[in-house]
Write a protein that holds these residues in place. Structure first.
Motif, PDB file in Angstrom:
ATOM      1  N   TYR A  66       6.051   0.900  -7.992  1.00 24.07           N
ATOM      2  CA  TYR A  66       6.123   1.929  -6.937  1.00 24.07           C
ATOM      3  C   TYR A  66       7.582   2.321  -6.665  1.00 24.07           C
ATOM      4  O   TYR A  66       7.879   3.482  -6.404  1.00 24.07           O
ATOM      5  CB  TYR A  66       5.457   1.438  -5.649  1.00 24.07           C
ATOM      6  CG  TYR A  66       3.958   1.626  -5.649  1.00 24.07           C
ATOM      7  CD1 TYR A  66       3.397   2.903  -5.619  1.00 24.07           C
ATOM      8  CD2 TYR A  66       3.092   0.541  -5.683  1.00 24.07           C
ATOM      9  CE1 TYR A  66       2.015   3.086  -5.621  1.00 24.07           C
ATOM     10  CE2 TYR A  66       1.714   0.712  -5.687  1.00 24.07           C
ATOM     11  CZ  TYR A  66       1.188   1.987  -5.657  1.00 24.07           C
ATOM     12  OH  TYR A  66      -0.176   2.175  -5.667  1.00 24.07           O
ATOM     13  N   LEU A 115       6.301   3.265   0.505  1.00 22.46           N
ATOM     14  CA  LEU A 115       5.556   2.045   0.152  1.00 22.46           C
ATOM     15  C   LEU A 115       5.566   1.113   1.363  1.00 22.46           C
ATOM     16  O   LEU A 115       6.630   0.773   1.885  1.00 22.46           O
ATOM     17  CB  LEU A 115       6.224   1.371  -1.052  1.00 22.46           C
ATOM     18  CG  LEU A 115       5.580   0.062  -1.519  1.00 22.46           C
ATOM     19  CD1 LEU A 115       4.172   0.299  -2.063  1.00 22.46           C
ATOM     20  CD2 LEU A 115       6.449  -0.609  -2.587  1.00 22.46           C
ATOM     21  N   LEU A 127       3.850   7.815 -10.460  1.00 24.79           N
ATOM     22  CA  LEU A 127       3.103   7.392  -9.268  1.00 24.79           C
ATOM     23  C   LEU A 127       1.660   7.013  -9.633  1.00 24.79           C
ATOM     24  O   LEU A 127       1.146   5.984  -9.177  1.00 24.79           O
ATOM     25  CB  LEU A 127       3.115   8.501  -8.205  1.00 24.79           C
ATOM     26  CG  LEU A 127       2.406   8.148  -6.899  1.00 24.79           C
ATOM     27  CD1 LEU A 127       3.019   6.908  -6.241  1.00 24.79           C
ATOM     28  CD2 LEU A 127       2.441   9.329  -5.913  1.00 24.79           C
ATOM     29  N   HIS A 175      -0.319   3.374  -9.099  1.00 23.28           N
ATOM     30  CA  HIS A 175      -1.651   3.190  -8.482  1.00 23.28           C
ATOM     31  C   HIS A 175      -2.570   2.410  -9.428  1.00 23.28           C
ATOM     32  O   HIS A 175      -3.276   1.485  -9.013  1.00 23.28           O
ATOM     33  CB  HIS A 175      -2.321   4.542  -8.197  1.00 23.28           C
ATOM     34  CG  HIS A 175      -1.664   5.336  -7.107  1.00 23.28           C
ATOM     35  ND1 HIS A 175      -1.084   4.750  -6.013  1.00 23.28           N
ATOM     36  CD2 HIS A 175      -1.518   6.680  -6.932  1.00 23.28           C
ATOM     37  CE1 HIS A 175      -0.591   5.698  -5.214  1.00 23.28           C
ATOM     38  NE2 HIS A 175      -0.844   6.871  -5.759  1.00 23.28           N
ATOM     39  N   GLU A 192       0.839  -1.202   0.000  1.00 22.74           N
ATOM     40  CA  GLU A 192       0.000   0.000   0.000  1.00 22.74           C
ATOM     41  C   GLU A 192       0.865   1.239   0.000  1.00 22.74           C
ATOM     42  O   GLU A 192       1.903   1.285   0.669  1.00 22.74           O
ATOM     43  CB  GLU A 192      -0.913   0.010   1.235  1.00 22.74           C
ATOM     44  CG  GLU A 192      -2.132  -0.863   1.052  1.00 22.74           C
ATOM     45  CD  GLU A 192      -3.102  -0.839   2.234  1.00 22.74           C
ATOM     46  OE1 GLU A 192      -2.935  -0.006   3.145  1.00 22.74           O
ATOM     47  OE2 GLU A 192      -4.018  -1.680   2.216  1.00 22.74           O
ATOM     48  N   TRP A 193       0.414   2.240  -0.723  1.00 23.63           N
ATOM     49  CA  TRP A 193       1.124   3.513  -0.791  1.00 23.63           C
ATOM     50  C   TRP A 193       0.703   4.384   0.385  1.00 23.63           C
ATOM     51  O   TRP A 193      -0.485   4.466   0.713  1.00 23.63           O
ATOM     52  CB  TRP A 193       0.795   4.218  -2.107  1.00 23.63           C
ATOM     53  CG  TRP A 193       1.526   5.505  -2.286  1.00 23.63           C
ATOM     54  CD1 TRP A 193       1.012   6.773  -2.270  1.00 23.63           C
ATOM     55  CD2 TRP A 193       2.933   5.654  -2.513  1.00 23.63           C
ATOM     56  NE1 TRP A 193       2.000   7.694  -2.469  1.00 23.63           N
ATOM     57  CE2 TRP A 193       3.202   7.034  -2.622  1.00 23.63           C
ATOM     58  CE3 TRP A 193       4.001   4.750  -2.629  1.00 23.63           C
ATOM     59  CZ2 TRP A 193       4.483   7.535  -2.848  1.00 23.63           C
ATOM     60  CZ3 TRP A 193       5.279   5.257  -2.851  1.00 23.63           C
ATOM     61  CH2 TRP A 193       5.503   6.630  -2.958  1.00 23.63           C
ATOM     62  N   ASN A 222       4.954   9.519   1.359  1.00 17.86           N
ATOM     63  CA  ASN A 222       5.513   9.046   0.082  1.00 17.86           C
ATOM     64  C   ASN A 222       6.395   7.810   0.263  1.00 17.86           C
ATOM     65  O   ASN A 222       7.553   7.766  -0.178  1.00 17.86           O
ATOM     66  CB  ASN A 222       6.310  10.157  -0.608  1.00 17.86           C
ATOM     67  CG  ASN A 222       5.391  11.154  -1.267  1.00 17.86           C
ATOM     68  OD1 ASN A 222       4.236  10.836  -1.590  1.00 17.86           O
ATOM     69  ND2 ASN A 222       5.876  12.368  -1.446  1.00 17.86           N
TER      70      ASN A 222
END
Ligand code: MRU
Length: 351
Positions: free
Chosen positions: A57, A13, A120, A124, A5-6, A11
């Motif tokens: 990511y 991971l 980015l 996603h 998950e971001w 910023n």
């Protein structure tokens, strides 16, 4: 939470650290692209689809931290980071696919800030698409499973091997949710024990009945008529339908073939490498022999001091041992050397 998950505030991971499951649930935070490379190499994150999205990511993080001030230099710097990322694990082709896909965004016009945002956003999108694709694959996979089936599953191909849901294990989970009664024989999957540790953990959470078996028991269960199907994933499927997957898949498929048990390899189209004609050309990762040697019983090391070992992490199952390939495009039957490419072409190619 999802496998990865971001964290938009920092910023970073966040990864479920798969080295410690099921004993401890820990989160590993990647602050830099080097942290992502470390996590892939050390198997904090593992499973071909999850590795691919983590790498995407990682590239987004690399873009944020790039030191270049001109667009030209920035692109060169990101490409260099991409090459490093792709070298982190050799067999799972989703890693190369994801990095190349991200790098292709640099062909669009833009300034450094545009690229940072675009990379980015694409990561996603890839994360969300991974979940949607897994559900689609699993609908096809579940259609092959019948009420009352006993299935041997190898390695871990569930939520933890993907962003969420899973492929081969996702199919089993979907069949279970459709009300089919299934029993899973979970190959423990030496030497890293992804089956005993991760697949058993996921099956337990989903309420699906299972028994863990050591890898050398599968032939016995098939020969005595106790198995209806074999399901496993894939790390790289070549143009002819040969499947490189977790070490032990080949032996499992051989025993299944002899005992007339159908074998299904379940994977997203991003796992297909059409540039390679057959599986003999697939790179096979050789990992640290300590993974094989480092086994203790009652606190005592089982191997003699100074023992040596070999540790190929994947093997290739030749296409003739596989009953069908299950993808988001549907169930693909032999001849794979014709039907795999034809299905991909008919659906607009790999993107
Ligand atoms: O070494 P691992 O744990 O990354 O190997 C994983 C596998 O071999 C899986 O079967 C494959 O990546 C498919 S996961 C959906």
């Amino acid at each position: 939470m999802r496998t990865l998950e971001w964290d938009p505030k920092n910023n970073t991971l966040k990864l479920i650290d798969q080295r410690y499951l099921p004993a401890r649930f820990e989160i590993y935070t990647c602050h830099t692209y080097k942290d992502v490379i470390y996590s892939i190499k050390e198997m904090v994150v593992r499973g071909a689809p999850a590795i691919g999205v983590a790498a995407a990511y990682g590239m987004a993080i690399a873009a944020m931290h790039a030191s270049s001030t001109t667009v030209e230099n920035f692109k060169e710097e990101i490409k260099k980071f991409g090459a490093e990322m792709m070298a982190s694990r050799p067999t799972a082709v989703n890693l190369m696919w994801a990095v190349r896909h991200i790098l292709s965004l640099l062909d669009n016009p833009g300034n450094i800030e545009d690229y940072q945002k675009a990379l980015l956003n694409e990561a996603h999108t890839m994360a969300d698409e991974d979940v949607a694709i897994n559900k689609k694959i699993s609908e096809y996979g579940a259609s092959l499973i019948e009420d009352g089936d006993t299935i041997i599953h190898h390695c871990n191909t569930g939520s933890l091997a993907t962003v969420d849901w899973g492929t081969a294990l996702g199919s089993i989970r979907m069949a279970h949710e459709q009300g089919k009664r299934i029993h899973v024989l979970v190959d423990e999957t030496r030497p890293r024990l992804q089956g005993a540790r991760l697949t058993a953990w996921e099956l337990q959470q989903a309420g699906i009945p299972y028994d863990i078996i050591s890898d050398n028991m599968s032939g016995h269960f098939m020969r005595t008529g106790q198995v209806n199907k074999v399901f496993f994933g894939a790390d790289r499927v070549t143009a002819n339908g040969d499947v490189a997957n977790k070490i032990g898949s080949y032996m499992l498929a051989l025993a299944a073939y002899t005992n007339k048990v159908p074998v299904y390899s379940v994977f997203p189209i991003s796992t297909v490498d059409l540039s390679l004609a057959n599986g003999a050309l697939s790179p096979i990762e050789e990992r640290d022999p300590q993974e094989v040697l480092n086994v203790s019983v009652e606190g005592l090391l089982v191997t003699p001091k100074g023992a040596t070992a070999r540790n190929p992490s994947f093997d290739v199952t030749p296409n003739y041992l596989i009953t069908a390939l299950v993808t988001e495009l549907g169930v693909i039957y032999p001849p794979f050397n014709v039907n795999l490419q034809a299905n991909i072409t008919k659906n607009g190619g790999q993107n």
